[in-house]
Design a protein around this motif. Structure first.
Motif, mmCIF file in Angstrom:
data_model
loop_
_atom_site.group_PDB
_atom_site.id
_atom_site.type_symbol
_atom_site.label_atom_id
_atom_site.label_comp_id
_atom_site.label_asym_id
_atom_site.label_seq_id
_atom_site.Cartn_x
_atom_site.Cartn_y
_atom_site.Cartn_z
ATOM 1 N N GLN A 229 -53.135 89.310 60.096
ATOM 2 C CA GLN A 229 -52.622 88.426 61.148
ATOM 3 C C GLN A 229 -52.667 87.004 60.638
ATOM 4 N N CYS A 230 -51.642 86.224 60.968
ATOM 5 C CA CYS A 230 -51.602 84.804 60.650
ATOM 6 C C CYS A 230 -51.204 84.065 61.911
ATOM 7 N N LEU B 194 -55.491 83.216 67.246
ATOM 8 C CA LEU B 194 -56.138 84.286 66.484
ATOM 9 C C LEU B 194 -57.398 84.770 67.192
ATOM 10 N N ALA C 7 -54.850 90.633 66.555
ATOM 11 C CA ALA C 7 -53.872 91.719 66.437
ATOM 12 C C ALA C 7 -54.493 93.079 66.694
#
Length: 355
Positions: free
Chosen positions: A223-224, A230, A235
């Motif tokens: 994930q970015c 975040l 994710a």
């Protein structure tokens, strides 16, 4: 000089790198860092962080994929520019200054082609920028660890690179100094408008320092996203537990809510069609309350006092594993106490993690 013009976006597409038979260290990795942004690359040991940095810098040639900075192809099929032609500045661990050169000469090392007056002016400008004006004649051994890292950053910025790579540059500093130096480095990068990638194993460092955080898992970006996104919308459960303390419990979705052992909780975005799975909460969403006003009850089994807050393990009725509750201020309960728990904010629902 205009450092803002020197910044460029980084695009890594389909990067593959293996060191021998077996699974590759980079396995089709994709990463985009917008121009002028500071991205942190975070992940467990062996996930490919250092290999990615070395591929972008040109120290390693990828087996497949491309590396592009500011629209210029640096590496790809039939193309591999050497490090000195990539316009990339590097800040290694522990500074790695030349011990026999003064601070000024360390900074000026990469300023090839400039006349003496231009070099002096650029060095003076960078020393001022990193808060070390007047330190040009000192030798590296006369500086503290934090000052050496500032000089290393100035040296990396001196030739106006399009991209700066920082390889765990604060790992050798003690905790208090680390926070100060990384704040200074962030400020310097902001002032120059440089695009930068920080490789780190420190979750707090990544979340508090970067504009984007890319979490690597087994050679790919799991994930970015922006740090808050975040943390609040990971994710999957693995990402959630890697970037902070997490509370997991089973749940069943019903419209915009999810039924759990802590009661029916408001539900944030969830995968379409997912009716049951793993509910994620953060420890700070749980509150210790009186049992008669609580959504659930349990018994405190452990307390870890951290100064600004405490982490309490609570064995909740109906759950097999204790839950972690983060309690600010004075410790609200002791091991053996019977307590109530309420939940604030939204829960997120994930498919069970495959490991």
């Amino acid at each position: 000089m205009n450092d803002l013009q020197a910044a460029g976006d980084l695009q890594v597409a389909g990067a593959v790198k293996a060191y021998g038979p077996g699974a590759p260290v980079l396995d089709g990795l994709d990463l985009t860092v917008p121009g002028g942004a500071l991205a942190a690359v975070l992940g467990p040991s062996g996930c490919g962080k250092t290999t990615l940095l070395r591929v972008v810098a040109g120290f390693l040639r990828a087996d497949a994929g491309t590396v592009t900075v500011a629209g210029r192809l640096l590496g790809g099929p039939g193309v591999h520019l050497p490090p000195e032609r990539r316009r990339i500045g590097i800040v290694p661990q522990e500074g790695a200054l030349f011990p026999h050169l003064s601070v000024a000469r360390n900074i000026a090392f990469g300023l090839r082609g400039a006349d003496r007056a231009a070099k002096r002016a650029r060095v003076a400008e960078l020393l001022e920028l990193v808060g070390l004006a007047g330190y040009g004649d000192r030798m590296p051994h006369e500086l503290s660890g934090g000052q050496q890292q500032r000089v290393s950053l100035a040296r990396a910025l001196a030739p106006e690179p399009q991209l700066v790579l920082l390889d765990e540059p604060f790992s050798a500093l003690d905790t208090g100094l680390r926070e100060t130096v990384r704040a200074d480095v962030r400020a310097v990068l902001r002032a120059t408008g440089a695009t930068a990638v920080l490789v780190t194993h420190d979750q707090q460092e990544a979340l508090s320092t970067a504009d984007l955080v890319a979490v690597l898992r087994e050679g790919r970006v799991a994930q970015c996203a922006a740090p808050e996104e975040l943390y609040r919308r990971p994710a999957d459960p693995w990402v959630a537990s890697f970037v902070g303390d997490a509370v997991f419990l089973p749940g069943e979705a019903e419209r915009d809510a999810v039924r759990t052992a802590l009661g029916t909780l408001p539900l944030g975005p969830a995968p379409a069609g997912l009716k049951a799975g793993t509910v994620l909460l953060r420890p700070e969403q749980l509150r210790i309350t009186d049992a008669d006003t609580a959504q659930a009850e349990g018994t405190v089994t452990d307390v870890r006092f951290l100064g600004h807050d405490a982490l309490l393990a609570v064995a909740v009725d109906g759950l097999d594993e204790p839950l972690t509750v983060r309690a600010p201020g004075p410790v609200p309960a002791r091991p053996g106490d019977r307590v109530g728990i309420t939940v604030t904010g939204e829960a997120t629902l994930h498919a069970p993690d495959r490991g």
